[in-house]
Enzyme design. Structure first.
Site, PDB file in Angstrom:
ATOM      1  N   ARG A   1       0.849  -1.179   0.000  1.00  0.00           N
ATOM      2  CA  ARG A   1       0.000   0.000   0.000  1.00  0.00           C
ATOM      3  C   ARG A   1       0.892   1.238   0.000  1.00  0.00           C
ATOM      4  NH1 ARG A   1      -1.972  -3.478   4.141  1.00  0.00           N
ATOM      5  NH2 ARG A   1      -4.052  -4.334   3.717  1.00  0.00           N
TER       6      ARG A   1
ATOM      7  N   LYS B   1      -1.700  -2.196   8.169  1.00  0.00           N
ATOM      8  CA  LYS B   1      -2.833  -1.697   8.948  1.00  0.00           C
ATOM      9  C   LYS B   1      -2.811  -2.304  10.347  1.00  0.00           C
ATOM     10  CE  LYS B   1      -5.986  -0.796   5.081  1.00  0.00           C
ATOM     11  NZ  LYS B   1      -7.301  -1.095   4.499  1.00  0.00           N
TER      12      LYS B   1
ATOM     13  N   HIS C   1      -2.824   1.415  -5.880  1.00  0.00           N
ATOM     14  CA  HIS C   1      -3.694   0.252  -5.681  1.00  0.00           C
ATOM     15  C   HIS C   1      -3.768  -0.606  -6.941  1.00  0.00           C
ATOM     16  CE1 HIS C   1      -7.468  -2.043  -5.057  1.00  0.00           C
ATOM     17  NE2 HIS C   1      -7.033  -2.058  -3.818  1.00  0.00           N
TER      18      HIS C   1
ATOM     19  N   ARG D   1      -0.947  -2.870  -6.671  1.00  0.00           N
ATOM     20  CA  ARG D   1      -1.263  -3.882  -5.658  1.00  0.00           C
ATOM     21  C   ARG D   1      -2.202  -4.940  -6.243  1.00  0.00           C
ATOM     22  NH1 ARG D   1      -1.178  -4.681  -0.193  1.00  0.00           N
ATOM     23  NH2 ARG D   1      -3.062  -5.339   0.884  1.00  0.00           N
TER      24      ARG D   1
ATOM     25  N   HIS E   1      -3.468  -8.903   3.936  1.00  0.00           N
ATOM     26  CA  HIS E   1      -4.916  -8.887   4.110  1.00  0.00           C
ATOM     27  C   HIS E   1      -5.288  -9.631   5.389  1.00  0.00           C
ATOM     28  CE1 HIS E   1      -5.904  -8.198  -0.421  1.00  0.00           C
ATOM     29  NE2 HIS E   1      -5.893  -7.073   0.247  1.00  0.00           N
TER      30      HIS E   1
ATOM     31  N   TYR F   1      -9.480 -10.596  -5.750  1.00  0.00           N
ATOM     32  CA  TYR F   1      -8.577 -10.140  -6.805  1.00  0.00           C
ATOM     33  C   TYR F   1      -8.128 -11.293  -7.718  1.00  0.00           C
ATOM     34  CZ  TYR F   1      -8.297  -5.852  -4.100  1.00  0.00           C
ATOM     35  OH  TYR F   1      -8.613  -4.698  -3.434  1.00  0.00           O
TER      36      TYR F   1
END
Length: 326
Positions: A168, A192, A267, A270, A293, A302
């Site tokens: 990211r 995150k 993104h 990504r 994730h 994806y």
């Protein structure tokens, strides 16, 4: 200033909330990254403007502690009525729940009122992931647009890391020199909720990173930094500072434009990284770990292979020849 869905008492209106006791400030201060603080501040400010009708309103000083279940249900409905995507609405609901939790932690609302007000089901929606695939030739063109100036060498290394790790943009901007291990070809990434993971660079990417480090030097600090027109790194307290998410977006936009390629976002890189791994037969769990994730379901969104299977199935149809009936 008060939220109109809440009947504010005269006492609460008369006494302004100190920042140290304001759930808005306390929540934002609890976030570990500048990007997260910026995003969630935007969500809370947007909620305040939506509820007050005041385009200059922010979430600071609002009586969040007075919100009850009937109010938060109404807020959820108002958000969905905006026509926003489920992910965007749910991000605002997360911010709302968290500011309510801080109000409870500060002793401004009871545990029962907090539990009821925050008991909101997430908005469900099935949509395809946004963004575009980044073909290798586009990456090559962007790299060729990077000249031999300090900024050009930095940008080539940044694009190489982005393409070969799927990081990211906030993660990329947060990388430190100490996160780089040339021996294992790895980078330690803080994602995150401050979760760390290791990502790995291709041999070609390592070459571009090493070229950049020869210019950057060995001073502790950010791995990628803004560069002045005179070719100097931007520093704070003698250490290079990191690029912002917007700074990374601007670099990509500029290099792709110079290459004559269509706009792509971080993104998109990504998304491409995930798709390429799955196309190559890398298992879902490994791919999930590499991109950070929380759920394998997010990574699976994806996966381009089902799309190709469906397209191949349609290609088996025999399309009729146009000719009149006899």
């Amino acid at each position: 200033m008060s939220l109109p869905v809440v009947p504010e008492s005269p006492a609460s209106a008369a006494v302004p909330v100190e920042p140290a006791r304001d759930p808005y400030h306390v929540y934002l201060d609890s976030l570990t990254s500048q990007e997260s603080r910026r995003t969630m501040r935007g969500c809370l400010d947007r909620l305040a403007r939506l509820l007050t009708g005041d385009e200059t309103a922010t979430g600071a000083g609002q009586p969040w502690h007075l919100l009850r279940y009937e109010h938060t249900v109404r807020i959820r409905t108002m958000l969905t009525d905006q026509g926003w995507s489920a992910a965007y609405v749910n991000k605002h609901l997360v911010a709302l729940r968290r500011v309510l939790k801080e109000a409870w932690r500060l002793g401004q609302t009871s545990a029962e009122d907090f539990a009821r007000a925050s008991d909101l089901a997430p908005v469900r929606q099935s949509r395809l992931p946004t963004g575009h695939h980044v073909p290798p030739e586009v990456v090559g063109a962007a790299l060729s647009a990077c000249d031999d100036s300090p900024a050009g060498i930095r940008d080539a290394a940044l694009i190489a890391v982005l393409y070969s790790t799927g990081c990211r943009r906030a993660e990329l901007g947060g990388l430190l020199l100490s996160d780089y291990d040339p021996g294992t070809r790895s980078l330690r990434v803080r994602g995150k909720r401050d979760k760390e993971r290791l990502v790995y660079l291709t041999a070609d990417a390592i070459g571009l990173v090493e070229r950049w480090l020869a210019i950057r030097g060995a001073v502790p600090g950010a791995l990628f930094s803004p560069i002045s027109r005179s070719g100097h790194l931007r520093e704070r307290d003698g250490r290079p500072v990191g690029l912002t998410g917007q700074g990374i977006a601007d670099i990509l936009s500029r290099r792709l434009s110079e290459a004559g390629a269509a706009r792509r976002t971080a993104h998109d890189f990504r998304r491409t990284f995930i798709g390429e791994l799955l196309d190559a037969g890398v298992d879902l769990a490994t791919t999930q770990a590499l991109v950070g994730h929380s759920s394998p379901a997010t990574t699976a969104r994806y996966d381009r292979r089902p799309e190709k299977t469906r397209r191949d199935a349609v290609d088996r149809l025999r399309f009729p020849t146009a000719r009149p009936l006899t």
